[in-house]
Design an enzyme around this catalytic site. Structure first.
Site: not given
Ligand code: ADP
Ligand code: ZN
Length: 605
Positions: A206, A209, A212, A426-427, A430, A503
């Site tokens: 996703p 994560t 890059t 309401h809260e 829940h 909700d």
């Molecule tokens: P993607 O390429 O999967 O969309 P990125 O590598 O660009 O995500 O992540 C964006 C930023 O989120 C990174 O520059 C970093 O700061 C932070 N980040 C994401 N995952 C991690 C991780 N596992 N550890 C540390 N920082 C993370």
């Molecule tokens: Zn609610």
């Protein structure tokens, strides 16, 4: 790059030849013509008559012509030339005509000056003209001038400066990438044994994560250049441009080997070539070029291609076959330990109070990506600065979790007392339903401070331990909790409001998934009635069943939600005293913690 240098050389050679030819023409036609224009052609008898009448002041005797200067009737000097006739008496004549200055010297000009005028100046002029022309043309035609080439200097970023230490969690991914780092360090070791290392690896997961980041860390660990480009940059207006860019990228990478080439969002060019939608020539050509390049380059040289995508199911199978992106490296959303680790890695960059409970923050952020966690840390630091503190505190972090989940507090939002009361009930509705069911996660926090996301209040539940599975009972009680807010409104105010829309959406989604995907309904067996389209991007689904079945699904979903709603109403009416007490307490405090809530709930009165 080499080719471009060669091209430049060729261009200069052609240019030089053209200049020489032009100069020769210039000197053999233009210069004499100009000179001739100033000197009047005349006949020999005119020369003699002028000489005799004493008008001639200067004579130059050349090999086949005589150039002379004569004073005309109004006293001005004028140059003439005439064909030289065999005339042995000429010298005598000139001599006798005492005031004639005569010479046999042919050159009249300074040789250096004449060289400059006839050779250097035109050359300079032509170079200037050439430059102006080229620049003008380049501007006007822009990129299309560089057809078949691309302006690809942007890719390389020499060193990323990132290491695996910067990536928290993601241990499986790191493990898979360590081998690539080793290969880049020492390609010879692998070449000696004859092993082919993967040319490419696909990072799947996703958004946010750390895909890059992982790629950068590989380059950083191996200490090699990092070429980075996004798939969308290949998609160009003209057919063939994207392919040219791919060629260019690989050429550069080959020169810089060993190195990492990172292609982000590869699905933009790597989509299945299904021949539908009338086909997309440009994209297909680009993809074909990419496939060709991946096959073509020497895997032993040490160019490793990493690509990232969050829709792996849409990739063309050709990309995934051995020898191309045959390794698939998952970068999943972090689990509890992973989230804690990400928080800690990013917290190193900021100043914090000494005893921060990162575990608590990690537990409150189930489902958050690494990027969101990094953002939470930064928001906390910003909040600390806003409040004039030097270090980040636990409460900064907790508040920023809510900022990231629900947006900023709208402190100056004006909400009438009557509406506030409704929101509080309401809260608490829940929270009470959650607390009174044994399969619900404990209540962590309840607030009725409105947020910029539009939420007027919310109840936060945090699981004690991380859950990977959801039982049918848990799912049902979750739906009951979601209906608890509306149930309280009905019970106390005998009306319903729009405040429950979110909700309702969540409850429906979960109930639907129970029926169509989890096999948790009474009337269907283990049958998949829906397919998930984008696993990593929201996970939207599409029905795969007959219209009759769809109608039955709707009825089933409705039944589940109705039962849950009924149960929630029942729980609340059994505890209506506590509902009143807690709602008034919340109304007064605006935000209460899970402990406060539980102590009031459990107090005997
Ligand atoms: P993607 O390429 O999967 O969309 P990125 O590598 O660009 O995500 O992540 C964006 C930023 O989120 C990174 O520059 C970093 O700061 C932070 N980040 C994401 N995952 C991690 C991780 N596992 N550890 C540390 N920082 C993370
Ligand atoms: Zn609610």
């Amino acid at each position: 790059m080499n080719e471009r240098k060669n091209n430049n050389k060729k261009n200069y050679l052609i240019f030089a030849v053209i200049c020489m030819v032009l100069l020769l023409l210039f000197n053999s036609f233009v210069v004499p013509a100009v000179k001739k224009a100033q000197i009047k052609e005349t006949n020999y008898s005119f020369f003699l008559s002028q000489l005799d009448s004493g008008n001639v002041t200067k004579v130059e005797i050349k090999e086949d012509s005589i150039v002379f200067e004569a004073v005309n009737s109004n006293g001005r000097k004028k140059a003439y030339s005439t064909v030289r006739v065999e005339d042995p008496d000429l010298v005598k004549r000139l001599y006798e005509n005492g005031n004639v200055d005569f010479t046999g010297k042919i050159e009249t000009q300074n040789p250096i000056a004449s060289f400059i005028v006839s050779w250097v100046l035109p050359l300079v002029f032509m170079i200037v003209l050439w430059n102006i022309l080229m620049r003008g043309m380049g501007k006007r035609m822009g990129n299309s001038m560089a057809f078949g080439k691309s302006n690809a200097k942007i890719y390389v970023k020499a060193q990323t400066g990132k290491t695996f230490g910067d990536v928290a969690g993601q241990d499986e991914a790191k493990e898979a990438l360590v081998e690539i780092v080793d290969f880049l360090h020492n390609p010879q070791k692998y070449a000696d044994i004859g092993a082919d290392l993967p040319k490419g690896a696909l990072l799947v997961g996703p958004p946010g994560t750390g895909k890059t980041l992982l790629a950068q860390a590989v380059a950083g660990e191996a200490n090699v250049p990092f070429f980075s480009i996004s798939g969308s940059e290949f998609v160009e207006m003209f057919v063939g441009m994207g392919a040219a860019k791919v060629r260019d990228l690989f050429k550069q990478a080959n020169e810089k080997a060993p190195c990492i080439v990172f292609i982000d969002e590869i699905d933009t060019i790597g989509k299945k070539r299904d021949g539908q939608n009338g086909g997309n020539d440009e994209r297909e050509q680009t993809l074909n070029q990419l496939l060709t390049e991946m096959d073509g380059f020497d895997g032993k040289k040490g160019v490793v291609i990493l690509a990232a995508t969050n829709r792996p199911e849409s990739l063309d199978p050709a990309l995934l076959r051995p020898g191309r992106f045959d390794r698939r490296i998952p970068a999943e959303l972090p689990d509890l330990a992973g989230r804690e680790a990400v928080l800690k890695v990013h917290a190193k960059k900021i100043k914090t109070d000494p005893d921060i409970d990162y575990n608590a923050i990690a537990r409150a952020t189930a489902g958050a990506s690494g990027a969101e966690l990094a953002n939470i840390i930064n928001e906390a630091a910003l909040r600390a600065v806003r409040n004039g503190r030097q270090t980040v505190s636990q409460s900064d972090l907790e508040e920023s979790v809510e900022v990231v989940i629900a947006g900023y507090q709208r402190k100056n939002a004006v909400i009438s007392q009557q509406e506030k009361e409704l929101i509080a009930y309401h809260e608490i509705g829940h929270a009470l339903v959650a607390a009174k069911q044994k399969d619900s996660a404990p209540v962590h926090k309840i607030t009725i401070i409105p947020r910029t996301s539009g939420a007027l209040g919310y109840t936060m539940q945090v699981d004690e331990v991380e859950k990977f599975l959801l039982t049918k009972e848990e799912a049902l009680s979750r739906i009951a909790v979601l209906t608890g807010g509306r149930s309280a409104e009905e019970l106390i105010f005998n009306s319903c409001t729009t405040g429950a829309s979110n909700d309702i959406e969540k409850a429906t989604k979960l109930a639907r998934a129970m029926v169509t995907r989890y096999g948790m309904s009474s009337s269907f067996d283990m049958i998949a009635l829906e397919a998930v389209n984008n696993q990593y991007l929201g996970g939207d689904t599409s029905l795969i069943c007959s219209p009759e079945t769809a109608a039955r699904i709707d009825a089933e979903v409705n039944g589940i939600v109705r039962d849950a709603h009924e149960r929630a109403r029942q729980i609340l009416s059994e505890n209506i005293g506590k509902l009143h007490e807690l709602a008034h307490y919340l109304l007064e405090k605006e935000t209460i913690t899970g402990e406060e809530f539980m102590s009031i709930l459990n107090a005997e009165n």
